[in-house]
Design an enzyme around this catalytic site. Structure first.
Site, short mmCIF file in Angstrom:
data_model
loop_
_atom_site.label_atom_id
_atom_site.label_comp_id
_atom_site.label_asym_id
_atom_site.label_seq_id
_atom_site.Cartn_x
_atom_site.Cartn_y
_atom_site.Cartn_z
N ASP A 120 0.85 -1.21 0.00
CA ASP A 120 0.00 0.00 0.00
C ASP A 120 0.88 1.25 0.00
O ASP A 120 0.66 2.19 -0.78
CB ASP A 120 -0.89 0.05 1.25
CG ASP A 120 -1.81 -1.16 1.38
OD1 ASP A 120 -3.04 -0.99 1.36
OD2 ASP A 120 -1.31 -2.29 1.51
N GLU A 166 -5.24 7.31 0.38
CA GLU A 166 -5.66 6.62 1.61
C GLU A 166 -4.58 6.63 2.70
O GLU A 166 -4.89 6.82 3.87
CB GLU A 166 -6.05 5.16 1.30
CG GLU A 166 -6.44 4.42 2.57
CD GLU A 166 -6.82 2.96 2.36
OE1 GLU A 166 -6.82 2.48 1.22
OE2 GLU A 166 -7.13 2.31 3.38
N ASP A 203 -6.52 4.99 -4.20
CA ASP A 203 -6.48 3.86 -3.28
C ASP A 203 -5.36 2.95 -3.78
O ASP A 203 -5.52 2.24 -4.79
CB ASP A 203 -7.83 3.11 -3.29
CG ASP A 203 -7.96 2.20 -2.08
OD1 ASP A 203 -6.92 1.82 -1.52
OD2 ASP A 203 -9.10 1.88 -1.70
N ILE A 226 -3.83 0.24 -2.67
CA ILE A 226 -4.32 -1.14 -2.74
C ILE A 226 -5.73 -1.09 -2.17
O ILE A 226 -5.92 -0.85 -0.98
CB ILE A 226 -3.47 -2.14 -1.92
CG1 ILE A 226 -2.08 -2.31 -2.55
CG2 ILE A 226 -4.18 -3.51 -1.86
CD1 ILE A 226 -1.21 -3.38 -1.87
N ASP A 227 -6.69 -1.28 -3.03
CA ASP A 227 -8.07 -1.40 -2.54
C ASP A 227 -8.32 -2.89 -2.34
O ASP A 227 -7.93 -3.70 -3.18
CB ASP A 227 -9.03 -0.82 -3.57
CG ASP A 227 -10.47 -0.86 -3.08
OD1 ASP A 227 -10.68 -0.70 -1.85
OD2 ASP A 227 -11.38 -1.05 -3.90
N THR A 263 -7.29 -4.46 0.68
CA THR A 263 -6.05 -4.96 1.32
C THR A 263 -6.29 -6.34 1.96
O THR A 263 -5.39 -7.19 1.95
CB THR A 263 -5.54 -3.95 2.37
OG1 THR A 263 -5.41 -2.68 1.72
CG2 THR A 263 -4.19 -4.35 2.92
N HIS A 275 -17.74 -5.44 5.73
CA HIS A 275 -17.76 -4.30 4.81
C HIS A 275 -19.12 -4.09 4.16
O HIS A 275 -19.41 -3.02 3.64
CB HIS A 275 -16.70 -4.47 3.70
CG HIS A 275 -15.30 -4.41 4.21
ND1 HIS A 275 -14.20 -4.63 3.42
CD2 HIS A 275 -14.80 -4.14 5.44
CE1 HIS A 275 -13.10 -4.51 4.13
NE2 HIS A 275 -13.44 -4.21 5.36
N SER A 307 -12.63 -5.54 -3.37
CA SER A 307 -12.14 -4.31 -4.03
C SER A 307 -13.00 -3.83 -5.20
O SER A 307 -14.06 -4.37 -5.48
CB SER A 307 -10.69 -4.50 -4.49
OG SER A 307 -10.63 -5.16 -5.74
N LYS A 359 -15.00 -5.33 -8.51
CA LYS A 359 -16.46 -5.54 -8.66
C LYS A 359 -17.01 -4.61 -9.76
O LYS A 359 -17.81 -5.02 -10.59
CB LYS A 359 -17.18 -5.28 -7.33
CG LYS A 359 -16.88 -6.32 -6.27
CD LYS A 359 -17.75 -6.15 -5.04
CE LYS A 359 -17.23 -5.18 -4.01
NZ LYS A 359 -15.99 -5.56 -3.33
N ARG A 381 -23.86 -3.18 -2.14
CA ARG A 381 -22.99 -2.91 -0.99
C ARG A 381 -23.86 -2.24 0.07
O ARG A 381 -23.92 -1.01 0.20
CB ARG A 381 -21.84 -1.99 -1.41
CG ARG A 381 -20.75 -1.84 -0.35
CD ARG A 381 -19.69 -0.83 -0.80
NE ARG A 381 -18.54 -0.78 0.10
CZ ARG A 381 -17.49 -1.57 0.02
NH1 ARG A 381 -17.42 -2.49 -0.91
NH2 ARG A 381 -16.50 -1.43 0.87
N ASP A 403 -12.46 4.70 -2.41
CA ASP A 403 -12.99 3.33 -2.55
C ASP A 403 -13.97 3.21 -3.71
O ASP A 403 -14.36 2.08 -4.07
CB ASP A 403 -13.70 2.89 -1.26
CG ASP A 403 -12.72 2.36 -0.21
OD1 ASP A 403 -11.67 1.83 -0.60
OD2 ASP A 403 -13.02 2.50 0.99
N1 LIG Z 1 -17.54 -0.99 7.70
C1 LIG Z 1 -17.20 -0.81 6.45
N2 LIG Z 1 -18.13 -0.67 5.49
C2 LIG Z 1 -17.82 -0.49 4.21
N3 LIG Z 1 -16.54 -0.43 3.78
C3 LIG Z 1 -15.56 -0.56 4.68
C4 LIG Z 1 -15.81 -0.75 6.04
N4 LIG Z 1 -14.63 -0.84 6.69
C5 LIG Z 1 -13.67 -0.69 5.77
N5 LIG Z 1 -14.23 -0.51 4.57
C6 LIG Z 1 -13.60 -0.26 3.28
O1 LIG Z 1 -13.78 -1.40 2.48
C7 LIG Z 1 -12.73 -1.37 1.53
C8 LIG Z 1 -12.60 -2.69 0.86
O2 LIG Z 1 -13.84 -2.94 0.28
P1 LIG Z 1 -14.11 -4.26 -0.44
O3 LIG Z 1 -15.10 -3.98 -1.52
O4 LIG Z 1 -12.81 -4.87 -0.86
O5 LIG Z 1 -14.76 -5.15 0.67
S1 LIG Z 1 -15.02 -6.67 0.49
O6 LIG Z 1 -13.95 -7.43 1.08
O7 LIG Z 1 -15.11 -6.98 -0.91
O8 LIG Z 1 -16.28 -6.91 1.17
C9 LIG Z 1 -11.56 -1.00 2.34
O9 LIG Z 1 -10.62 -0.46 1.46
P2 LIG Z 1 -9.06 -0.82 1.65
O10 LIG Z 1 -8.69 -0.32 3.02
O11 LIG Z 1 -8.44 -0.03 0.57
O12 LIG Z 1 -8.91 -2.29 1.49
C10 LIG Z 1 -12.12 -0.01 3.34
O13 LIG Z 1 -11.91 1.33 2.98
MG LIG Z 2 -10.13 0.78 -0.41
MG LIG Z 3 -7.21 0.39 3.84
MG LIG Z 4 -6.59 0.73 0.28
#
Ligand SMILES: Nc1ncnc2c1ncn2[C@@H]1O[C@H](COP(=O)(O)OS(=O)(=O)O)[C@@H](OP(=O)(O)O)[C@H]1O
Ligand SMILES: [Mg+2]
Ligand SMILES: [Mg+2]
Ligand SMILES: [Mg+2]
Length: 415
Positions: free
Chosen positions: A107, A130, A198, A200-201, A203, A301, A330, A333, A347, A360
């Site tokens: 990241d 981020e 982002d 790494i989206d 992570t 999430h 990430s 989708k 979502r 995101d």
């Molecule tokens: N509570 C809650 N609700 C919604 N989103 C949240 C939440 N907590 C974290 N995040 C954010 O989710 C990002 C990753 O989303 P994803 O689409 O990869 O989630 S999932 O694993 O596919 O469900 C993730 O991004 P990255 O930190 O870049 O991975 C977060 O920013």
């Molecule tokens: Mg993200």
């Molecule tokens: Mg993150």
């Molecule tokens: Mg990220």
């Protein structure tokens, strides 16, 4: 007997010549594997890709797209390498942030690379990124181990992608790397040019060895005008959770008013102009028997139980719904949706107070719109990227134009 003029060698040769001349660019492309475009630019492309150019090289945001694509490509080369040896990154390259979410050397390194490229080319622009370098600047053993690794992987990625260092620059020492990471502190807003990054989206997906994405968008006066998403682990064809095939690694791009595009991420070490990329389009499917829904993987999430109820109301059969649901981490989708391989993205919020971050969703948002779809919050209202680092809305729903309103109706019924 007199030979027909139509069978004479001169006539046949003339016909072949005319056909060849009319298809000169295709023939050149077939023989050399290269496309020759105006201004003397020669672009290597896959021999069998035959998309014909309809997009001028001076389309809006050409330079922004070129720099964004190259920076995302370099960050993707770096993160793909880490992902291929993920056990090491899990063990010694990961830190837990104050909000308990993970951040890895990948990241930090990806943010440094992309921010540096933006600053070099567009010094007047702001960046909402981020990550920040606070943890790395601490005088701790962990900070030293992480920082040394970051410097090492950036150097490796820069060597591997040196052919475009003249365009995206290079970072040679830790101070410059930390400063570059910290270029991402803009508070966002509805005025001027602001990039959302982002690095790494997903992570958590990255740390599982699953899907993740390097996501970069340009927001102008609160509206997303360009998005580039590097998906290092994404197969070209996604049919279900079990059935995924084709080239691994995709680069998805969109420019407002121009369209949405796909090209393999690792095929070439140059920028591929949109004219030589594959134009992608959302589906038009509305049939409950065959529509596909993309959702996240992490139950923290998005609310998988609320999403199940929505699928019920939409008429998906309980016996087949698992085959119609595709779980991906990430912003890949949005890519799968924009490519027409799924019809809906759900979502649903797990908490009343959580606000989504602009990085995101910004790149995925313009990708879906340019592919002919819609994105909104749980009320169907378009997302507002001009309100700061966060969206001031709840949840995200996306879908093809034909099905979007029906999905929002189902969401309202459930909530
Ligand atoms: N509570 C809650 N609700 C919604 N989103 C949240 C939440 N907590 C974290 N995040 C954010 O989710 C990002 C990753 O989303 P994803 O689409 O990869 O989630 S999932 O694993 O596919 O469900 C993730 O991004 P990255 O930190 O870049 O991975 C977060 O920013
Ligand atoms: Mg993200
Ligand atoms: Mg993150
Ligand atoms: Mg990220």
């Amino acid at each position: 007997m007199r030979r027909s003029v139509f069978k004479s060698p001169v006539f046949l040769f003339s016909v072949v010549l005319i056909v060849v001349l009319l298809n000169l660019s295709r023939v050149t492309r077939y023989i050399t594997g290269k496309t020759i475009v105006p201004q003397g630019v020669v672009i290597p492309i896959s021999r069998f890709r035959t998309t014909m150019s309809t997009i001028p090289l001076d389309h809006p945001y050409y330079k922004e797209l070129e720099i964004a694509s190259l920076a995302v490509k370099r960050a993707s080369v770096l993160t793909k390498k880490l992902s291929d040896s993920i056990a090491t990154t899990q063990k010694s390259g990961t830190h837990t942030k104050d909000d308990k979410s993970p951040v890895t050397v990948g990241d930090y390194a990806a943010q440094a690379i992309v921010n540096h490229a933006i600053q070099l080319n567009f010094p007047g622009d702001e960046i909402v990124g981020e990550e920040d370098s606070d943890t790395l600047r601490e005088n701790t053993d962990e900070a030293k181990i992480l920082s040394a690794k970051i410097l090492e992987i950036i150097k490796e990625a820069e060597e591997e992608t040196s052919s475009y260092s003249d365009k995206v620059g290079s970072l040679t020492n830790l101070n410059d790397i930390f400063d570059s990471i910290d270029l991402g502190t803009s508070q966002g807003g509805s005025e001027g040019r602001i990039w959302a990054l982002d690095p790494i989206d997903g992570t958590k997906g990255f740390l599982r060895g699953d899907q993740f994405a390097v996501c970069l968008a340009l927001i102008e006066n609160g509206k997303v005008v360009l998005g580039v998403i590097g998906c290092p682990n994404l197969p070209e064809i996604i049919l279900s959770n079990e059935d995924q095939t084709g080239v691994i690694g995709g680069l998805y791009s969109a420019v407002k008013g121009v369209g949405a595009f796909y090209t393999p991420l690792f095929d070439s070490d140059e920028f591929i102009p949109l004219a030589d990329q594959e134009r992608i389009k959302m589906s038009t499917n509305t049939s409950p028997a065959s529509i596909k829904v993309v959702e996240g993987v992490e139950k923290g999430h998005s609310s998988h139980s609320t999403q199940s109820k929505i699928k019920d109301i939409l008429g998906l059969n309980r016996d087949t719904v698992h085959r119609q649901t595709i779980n991906l981490d990430s912003q890949v989708k949005y890519c799968v949706l924009a490519k027409g391989q799924a019809d809906i993205y759900l979502r649903l919020p797990v908490s009343d107070t959580y606000r989504e971050k602009i990085w995101d969703h910004a790149a995925g948002n313009v990708l879906v719109y340019e592919a002919g779809g819609k994105v909104g919050d749980i009320t169907g209202t378009p997302l507002d990227f001009g309100k700061g680092r966060y969206l001031q809305s709840k949840g995200v729903i996306a879908g093809n134009n034909e099905i979007f309103d029906t999905v929002i109706k189902a969401v309202k019924e459930v909530l």
